[in-house]
Design an enzyme around this catalytic site. Structure first.
Site, PDB file in Angstrom:
ATOM      1  N   ARG A 159       8.398   3.381  -2.551  1.00  7.87           N
ATOM      2  CA  ARG A 159       7.216   4.236  -2.339  1.00  7.87           C
ATOM      3  C   ARG A 159       7.623   5.703  -2.117  1.00  7.87           C
ATOM      4  NH1 ARG A 159       5.586  -0.079  -3.606  1.00  7.87           N
ATOM      5  NH2 ARG A 159       3.678  -1.118  -2.916  1.00  7.87           N
ATOM      6  N   SER A 234      -2.295  -0.573   0.770  1.00  6.78           N
ATOM      7  CA  SER A 234      -1.466  -0.658   1.984  1.00  6.78           C
ATOM      8  C   SER A 234      -1.483   0.684   2.705  1.00  6.78           C
ATOM      9  CB  SER A 234      -0.024  -0.979   1.626  1.00  6.78           C
ATOM     10  OG  SER A 234       0.060  -2.168   0.909  1.00  6.78           O
ATOM     11  N   GLU A 330       1.792   5.157   4.585  1.00  7.85           N
ATOM     12  CA  GLU A 330       2.037   5.321   3.150  1.00  7.85           C
ATOM     13  C   GLU A 330       1.024   6.321   2.583  1.00  7.85           C
ATOM     14  OE1 GLU A 330       0.978   2.767  -0.492  1.00  7.85           O
ATOM     15  OE2 GLU A 330       2.528   1.617   0.528  1.00  7.85           O
TER      16      GLU A 330
END
Ligand code: EPU
Length: 334
Positions: A159, A234, A330
């Site tokens: 990520r 997420s 995130e």
């Protein structure tokens, strides 16, 4: 050129209603270049799928809508395909499947646009975009120059990419180029949930289309559709902890899921940590934690970005107290 006082509710998957004092939709690199020549301090918005808006925005908001997909080169067993940043990610994956181009099928149904996919190296079910990525073109905000970035230069991680780190806020991604297989597709069906879904569907030798169908079913069963319940996938990254730290937690919770990433480090699912901290399915006004996936924060209707952020901080604090693990967001907070 700018529209005044535009609600950004339709442009972020959390469905947060904040106002952009100045707003413009950009459909080409030339248009972007002329806007950037006059305003360098802008907020670039794309699919709005990885952002939490906590206040009205006074800086000009530029929405990327440049579209187009083309096959740049064809080889014996693969093609090189370029997609413009404003293309919807899932529509692009479907386009690839219709042409029987393999590589992105595990990434079906991920919200957002092509242009933001490399930013955080989107990934799911054992595949990340870096696996098919060739290069991208991006416009440097300060100079208006278009620069090509190779895979190495993007410095992809879990990520992560250079655009979230050293080059944060300096470039606007214009298009992304991928290498996709045309024959002998690699099938990534090793992820537990995919195996189970294929078994349930009675599929023994899956095609890339079967993999995509399975991924879509899994995502639809666990993750809320942003069109129905605002969310950003997420909310936290899965944390990586030391072997020693892991052993301590594991001795108390022998059923804790984990992925060993090296001899010294272990990745643990943030969803499990959040669930074990008692948050799964909880609701605080219109902000909440999804009942089927504790890693997904949701806006049931009229939650503000600050209310969702408050829930996120509460989760971080409790997980820290319970497990001594700091969860990293995130999602980008604006
Ligand atoms: N789990 C729980 N409780 C929960 C949620 C998960 O115990 O409420 C456990 C599951 O039982 C499983 C483990 O945690 O053992 C992992 O769960 P899952 O397979 O759902 O994946 P994840 O780690 O929560 C990651 C990505 C997702 C991606 C899936 C599938 C991150 C931050 N998230 O989620 O990506 O779709 O794997 O590959 O890495 C996203 O980034 O927005 C996203 C949705």
């Amino acid at each position: 050129m700018f529209q005044k006082n535009v609600s950004l509710k339709p442009y972020n998957t959390f469905g947060i209603d904040v106002i952009a004092e100045k707003f413009v939709e950009v459909t080409s690199a030339a248009m972007l270049s002329s806007i950037l020549s006059l305003n360098k301090d802008v907020i670039i918005l794309s699919g709005g799928s990885n952002i939490l808006l906590t206040k009205d925005l006074s800086k000009p908001v530029v929405l990327l809508k440049n579209k187009g997909i083309k096959i740049i080169d064809t080889f014996e067993d693969h093609v090189i395909v370029q997609a413009e940043a404003g293309e919807n990610w899932h529509d692009f994956v479907i386009w690839c499947l219709e042409k029987d181009f393999g590589g992105l099928e595990n990434l079906s149904l991920i919200p957002g646009n092509v242009g933001t996919s490399p930013m955080q190296n989107i990934g799911a079910y054992g595949v990340e975009i870096k696996d098919c990525f060739v290069s991208l073109e991006a416009m440097e905000i300060q100079t208006g120059n278009t620069v090509r970035f190779t895979k190495e230069e993007c410095d992809f991680g879990y990520r992560e990419s250079v655009f979230k780190n050293e080059l944060k806020g300096q470039y606007v991604i214009l298009n992304v180029t991928f290498k996709l297989t045309t024959i002998n597709h690699a099938i990534f069906d090793g992820y537990g949930a995919i195996k189970e879904q294929l078994k349930e569907d009675g599929i023994l030798n899956p095609t890339i289309q079967n993999i995509s169908d399975a991924v879509i079913k899994i995502r639809q069963s666990k993750l809320p559709d942003p069109k129905e319940i605002g969310n950003s996938g997420s909310f936290f990254k899965n944390p990586v902890i030391s072997e020693e730290h892991f052993k301590k937690i594991h001795s108390t919770y022998p059923n804790m899921p984990f992925y060993r990433i090296s001899e010294e480090f272990v990745k643990v699912p943030a969803g499990w940590l959040v669930e074990m901290s008692g948050f799964k399915g909880k609701r605080f006004g219109d902000a909440g934690i999804h009942k089927k996936q504790a890693l997904v924060l949701v806006n049931y209707d009229k939650a503000t970005g600050s209310e969702i952020l408050e829930v996120a901080r509460k989760i971080q604090k409790t997980v820290k107290q319970n497990f001594n693990i700091s969860l990293e967001m995130e999602v980008n907070i604006l």
